[in-house]
Enzyme design. Sequence first.
Site, PDB file in Angstrom:
ATOM      1  N   LEU A  63       0.845  -1.196   0.000  1.00  0.00           N
ATOM      2  CA  LEU A  63       0.000   0.000   0.000  1.00  0.00           C
ATOM      3  C   LEU A  63       0.883   1.250   0.000  1.00  0.00           C
ATOM      4  O   LEU A  63       2.087   1.163   0.226  1.00  0.00           O
ATOM      5  CB  LEU A  63      -0.915  -0.030   1.222  1.00  0.00           C
ATOM      6  N   LYS A 169      15.082  -0.492   3.201  1.00  0.00           N
ATOM      7  CA  LYS A 169      14.448   0.068   2.005  1.00  0.00           C
ATOM      8  C   LYS A 169      14.594   1.590   1.979  1.00  0.00           C
ATOM      9  O   LYS A 169      14.869   2.184   0.930  1.00  0.00           O
ATOM     10  CB  LYS A 169      12.967  -0.318   1.963  1.00  0.00           C
ATOM     11  N   LYS A 237       8.043  10.734  -0.016  1.00  0.00           N
ATOM     12  CA  LYS A 237       7.598  10.144   1.254  1.00  0.00           C
ATOM     13  C   LYS A 237       8.697   9.287   1.875  1.00  0.00           C
ATOM     14  O   LYS A 237       8.968   9.373   3.082  1.00  0.00           O
ATOM     15  CB  LYS A 237       6.337   9.314   1.006  1.00  0.00           C
TER      16      LYS A 237
END
Length: 295
Positions: A63, A169, A237
């Site tokens: 998501l 990540k 983000k």
Amino acid sequence: MKVGYIGLGAMGGALARRLLVSRPLTVYDLNAGLMTDFEKCGATLSSGPGELARECDIVMLCLPRSANVRSVIFDDGGLIEGLVPGKTIIDQTSGDPAETRAMAEELAKRGIAMLDAPVSGGARGAEAGTISVMVGGERDGYEKAVPVFDQISPNHTYCGPIGSGQVLKLINNTISTCNRIALLEGVAVGLKNGINMETMTTVLNAGGARSKSSENLLPVLTEGLPRADFALALMLKDLNLATQLAIDSGAPMQSGQFARGLLQLSANMLGPDAKIDDIADVIAAQAGTGFPPQT
């Protein structure tokens, strides 16, 4: 084990299609069109997260943000309504490690395991089965899920406790973005000094400046090919999360802070639909030059 997948966008869809190559899969997404596409590919459709959780032993998610993950798990009609002890959630979102740890702690009290397993390598890598998967969580939970990870890619690595995959990540995306920006700035200087794109592509990819960014992006810019279909807003983000993580950890991240600032500037200039490689146009404009138009 019965496996379900929620979030069938660019990356989640590619990962889910990879799983469909070798196993039955139940899927759910708010986008009805994507659901129809997956039904045509042989997937079983679910009416919602709660039903999918009741039907599956492992529930996988990809998501946009950790806030979306929390909503899908804990809101009315969410996964929590169908989860029982022994089931596992695997979150492949590029999310906030702290928020993921908090969710895992809440789930553990109910006997439900959670792993974070973000990926690097793009949608093409996901569909080809070459993508890198970074996994955080309890070791025994990882071992239980290895057969599923194997079906996505042999390139999966256990990184440590819950949140470790997402930490790596964020580091990966920060380094990648810094490489991309340094490359684009260097190429803009070359263009200003009369060196053509073909020559720079050949020389940079044969020397010490070679990187995945140079290998992938330079041919695209040289030939005016379509650019990477990854939202600039999502990379911003990730860099917001990465730089805050560095602050919270008491570690320097000056290059990352610069990259984050340039992404924010680019997002403000280019709008919400911009893609990550569109920062090339911002850097070129600042240099008073330009790249070949996209075909």
